[in-house]
Every structure is written in structure tokens, then in C-alpha cells.
Write an enzyme that holds these catalytic residues in place. Structure first.
Site, mmCIF file in Angstrom:
data_model
loop_
_atom_site.group_PDB
_atom_site.id
_atom_site.type_symbol
_atom_site.label_atom_id
_atom_site.label_comp_id
_atom_site.label_asym_id
_atom_site.label_seq_id
_atom_site.Cartn_x
_atom_site.Cartn_y
_atom_site.Cartn_z
ATOM 1 C CG ASP A 47 3.434 -7.264 -6.629
ATOM 2 O OD1 ASP A 47 4.522 -7.563 -6.888
ATOM 3 O OD2 ASP A 47 2.667 -6.625 -5.724
ATOM 4 C CD GLU A 229 5.115 -4.123 -0.484
ATOM 5 O OE1 GLU A 229 4.920 -2.882 -1.135
ATOM 6 O OE2 GLU A 229 5.980 -5.021 -1.441
#
Length: 507
Positions: A47, A229
Site C-alpha cells: 500500500d 481497508e
């Protein structure tokens, strides 16, 4: 230490060879190295984190494991750029500590020094991130993730973790992570958008240290095929009206399986987000744009980048000595189709800076395959293709090489869908579901198609109809896909076509 130095020296030499002689690079272990997308020199990345623009520099932090090219104890890696294309990898920003691994989060410029971390009139950069404690996780108490902060007074070069961490303890939620923080000017407070298992929870703070719960959203909205998320919350203007955008990444449960990002449009009053539609909308219909969030502190521009991979196969992709890259930066806006609002994304204008030559064609008829590769050749396979059709009709772009690999990208009029087919794109045997054809609906109601394709060594990013439909897919050919053609079953009239070769921007 000596071995480590020798290994880094080898990587430096290899990177130099890659930049100066790409034709040779296809024979090296780095033949899949992106040429204008950020990837770490070595080891694992996922990420993007803490993306912020500060003093003329874009900062990209990212989930990083420096000891292997598979997921491990998370750090925050760090890279900087002036244009989001030429990235320089910096030293690791945040290391795991007694509170746990350093999971995803965001960074802000605390202009008003609400945190008190500023010194001598210098506004601090403040990182807000999730501590993930593996020891507590093994106890299965549901209290292993909590939010912490760190600050920098030297433009992100070094960071000091706050002695009062964690600033937001876990209330008993298994998945309690990925804080995205923004300043809410009407009420002079910070707002944290946090992923909390199957919904979003909003918190607020006057100083980034003391947080209060405001509201929840999403338990009965959107897609719920996996855990929620990496959220993001920000306003955009549409026809003079402010609209709030809430991005929520989800894994699994994407429209083409695995990881993906959905979004909601509506209103936010500093406490509660209210969606204006119950329709599930996808940020990207491809399989390789996950954990996508926007840069902070970019003024009227809203720029987004994502992790160009998918948890279905991220640990298995055949790259060495690194794993993963980011998408190009994309500029976001809003547009209406039959009074329904949608988020659009197109390549950020900075991409224009690496265009070097090409050609244009007008009023081109295509039925049997028409070669679109430039006459001078493009052995690297790095290019941008923009075209507009005179009407809505099927077409197929074929990216190929002499090894027999091909990637198919097109539009099927009968089903009104765009697609990317990577089933014969090269190496696909590392994961059972990789060799697939992916589909995305055409949302536009215009009587023509406009289409942008951005191709790197091992990725394509498609922006159709002004960014209403977006697809991102990675692939792994034996040699660069340097051949390009277009064909159409019924025939298509291309009103205008622009082909631009893209030059490498990575060191």
C-alpha cells in the site's frame, strides 16, 4: 555489512544499465522493472502511505519489508519526486517497534501547529498510522491494531514517534486500521476516516492527539465481499456544488475478483457521511489498483495513486529483486451520466513531460488489423495511445511480441463492455486465476468513444470516456510487447489518434 554493501552496489549498477540500455534489460532479471512507475529497488512493497505534497516535493511512503520480496514485518518506505514520475528512493521512514509493525496511514502538513510539534515557526509533517501488534494478535483479543502518530521537522527526512502513542486505542475491533486524516476547515478540526472491519468510522481531533468518535458509515452500503481497508475522504466540486467522495478499498470482493476499490458520493457535515446513491461504484475495474488513496496538501487538485497488484498473487509475481509497483498518478473529477454522478480519473498532466515523439492519424478506418506501431519502431513498448471514434463500435487493440505473447484490450458493443484479456500475455502460471479476461461496463452515453491507453513494461492502464471507466492490469511477457495493432469485427472509424512514445523516468 560487507555483503550488504556488495549487494547494494550490484543493484545500483543494474539500475544504471536498465536506464541506459533497455533493449539489453529484457535479458536481465529486471526485465519486468517498470520504467515510469515507482517500484522499490529491492524487496517487498504494498500500500501507498502518507502521500503528501510539501515544499514543492511529493512524498510517497509505502508498506515495505526490507528483508525479503514477500510480505513481512511492515515498515514505511519513502520516496520523493518533483513530478510524480522521477522518484528517488529515500531511507526507511518508520520502523517496527514495541507497539508493533507500521501498517498503513496518511500524512498531513500541520500548518497551524495544532499538534504542538512545530518549532521555530516551522510547520511539522505529521504521520498518522496503524500500529499492528503481532503478539497481541496471537492472543486473539481483537485489540492488536491501534492508531499512532509521528512527526518530522526536516521535510520528511527523519521522524520522531510521539511518546504518547497510541493516540487512538482499539475499542475491541479485529480490523481497526488505515487512518486517512484531513483538516475540516468549517469546524477547525482534524477528521480521521478509519477502516473498521465492515464499515468506516469517523473520528475528530483538535490536535491529532486526542480523538473522539463521530459516526459510522457503510454497514449496509456498498460491496461487502471482503474486509474494508484503506479509506479516503475528500471534497470535489461539480457545477459549483461541493460533493464529498469516500473511497473504500476492499479485499477480496472486487468486480473481477480479489482486491479493488469502491467509492461513494454524498455529503459530509464534519460528523456524518451521507451517500447520495445506493449503487456500488468501482474506482477501477481492473485487478491491479488497490489501496488507492490521494495526496494531501495539493490544493484544488485531487491526485490518486494505488498499489499496482492484487492480494490474489502479489507474493508470487515473477519479479526480482523487488515486488510491486504503483500506478501512475491520476487526477480525479466528477461527471454526470443521466443525472447520476460518477468519479472520473485520468492520467495526471505530468505524464506529458515524458512523451518523446510519436505520430497522429485522422479519419482512419479499421476492420482488418491495422498496424499502429510507429515506423521507427518502439522496442521498449512504452507508449501512450489516445483516440476518439466517430461512433460507438467494437474494437480490439493487440499488444504483442515475436515470442507469441499478446495482450488484448478492447470494447465489445454487444455487451457494452470494455475488456483486458491477459490469458496469453506471457508468464501466467504462478497463480491459477491470473490468466483471465477482465470486463468493465461502458458507463458513458455519448455517441462516440474516447480512449486512453498507457503502457509500461509490465502494465497497462486504460481510461475510457474521460475516465468514467478505468482498468489497470499487470502482465509478464517474455519480451516487451512492442507490436501494436487495432482491428474491428464490424469495422470502426477512428476520428483522431495520437501515439506518443514514453521515455523511462526511473533511475
Amino acid at each position: 555489512m560487507i555483503d550488504k554493501f556488495i549487494n547494494m552496489k550490484k543493484l545500483t549498477i543494474l539500475a544504471a544499465l536498465l536506464t541506459t540500455n533497455f533493449a539489453h534489460a529484457q535479458e536481465t532479471p529486471e526485465k519486468y522493472r517498470p520504467q515510469f512507475h515507482f517500484s522499490p529497488k529491492a524487496n517487498w512493497m504494498n500500500d501507498p502511505n502518507g502521500m503528501v505534497f510539501h515544499n514543492g516535493t511529493y512524498h510517497l511512503f509505502y508498506q515495505y519489508y526490507p528483508d525479503a520480496k514477500v510480505w513481512g514485518p511492515m515498515h514505511w518506505g519513502h520516496a520523493t519526486s518533483k513530478d510524480m514520475l522521477h522518484w528517488k528512493e529515500q531511507t526507511i521512514a518508520l520502523y517496527p517497534d514495541s507497539l508493533g509493525y507500521i501498517f498503513s496511514g496518511s500524512a498531513v502538513v500541520d500548518v497551524n501547529n495544532t499538534s504542538g510539534f512545530g518549532k521555530d515557526g516551522k510547520a511539522p509533517l505529521v504521520a498518522i498510522f496503524t500500529h499492528h501488534n503481532p503478539v497481541i494478535e496471537k492472543q486473539k483479543t481483537g485489540l492488536h491494531e491501534y492508531q499512532s502518530i509521528a512527526y518530522s521537522l526536516d521535510d520528511g527526512k527523519s521522524w520522531t514517534k510521539y511518546s504518547g502513542n497510541p493516540v487512538l486505542p482499539n475499542p475491541g475491533i479485529t480490523d481497526f486500521r488505515d487512518p486517512k486524516v484531513c483538516w475540516y476547515e468549517p469546524q477547525k478540526k482534524w477528521v480521521m476516516t478509519l477502516a473498521t472491519k465492515d464499515r468506516i468510522t469517523f473520528y475528530s481531533s483538535p490536535d491529532l492527539k486526542k480523538w473522539s468518535k463521530e459516526s459510522e458509515f457503510g454497514a449496509n452500503a456498498g460491496a461487502h465481499g471482503g474486509v474494508w481497508e484503506c479509506p479516503d475522504l475528500f471534497p470535489l466540486m461539480h457545477e459549483g456544488k461541493q460533493v464529498w467522495v469516500l473511497i473504500v478499498n476492499i479485499n477480496p470482493g472486487g468486480p473481477n475478483k480479489g482486491s479493488a476499490g469502491q467509492y461513494f458520493l454524498g455529503d459530509f457535515d464534519g460528523k456524518t457521511f451521507t451517500a447520495n446513491s445506493s449503487k456500488t461504484k468501482w474506482l477501477d475495474w481492473g485487478t491491479d489498483n488497490y489501496a488507492a488513496v490521494t495526496f494531501s496538501n495539493t490544493g484544488n487538485r485531487r491526485l490518486l495513486m494505488g498499489w499496482m497488484s492484487n492480494w490474489q498473487y502479489a507474493n508470487q509475481v515473477p519479479t526480482d529483486p523487488w515486488r510491486s509497483a504503483n500506478t501512475i498518478s491520476r487526477e480525479l473529477a466528477l461527471t454526470a451520466v443521466d443525472k447520476e454522478l460518477y468519479l472520473t480519473s485520468v492520467p495526471a498532466r505530468e505524464l506529458d513531460a515524458i512523451e518523446e515523439g510519436g505520430y497522429s492519424k485522422q479519419n482512419m478506418a479499421a476492420k482488418a488489423p491495422v498496424n499502429l506501431a510507429p515506423k521507427s519502431g518502439n522496442p521498449s513498448g512504452l507508449f501512450r495511445l489516445d483516440f476518439e471514434t466517430a461512433s460507438v463500435a467494437d474494437f480490439e487493440l493487440v499488444l504483442s511480441n515475436k515470442a507469441g505473447n499478446e495482450l488484448l484490450i478492447g470494447y465489445d458493443q454487444a455487451s457494452n463492455q470494455y475488456y483486458i484479456d491477459r490469458s496469453k500475455s506471457g508468464k501466467t502460471d504462478f497463480e491459477a486465476g491470473f490468466a483471465q479476461k477482465h470486463f468493465a461496463p461502458r458507463l458513458s452515453k455519448n455517441g462516440k468513444i474516447d480512449f486512453t491507453l498507457v503502457a509500461d513494461v509490465a502494465s497497462v492502464e486504460v481510461f475510457a470516456d474521460g475516465g468514467l471507466t478505468v482498468m489497470t492490469d499487470i502482465f509478464f511477457p517474455e519480451t516487451p510487447l512492442s507490436e501494436l495493432s487495432i482491428k474491428s469485427v464490424k469495422g470502426i472509424q477512428v476520428k483522431d489518434l495520437q501515439y506518443s512514445t514514453l521515455k523511462p523516468s526511473m533511475e
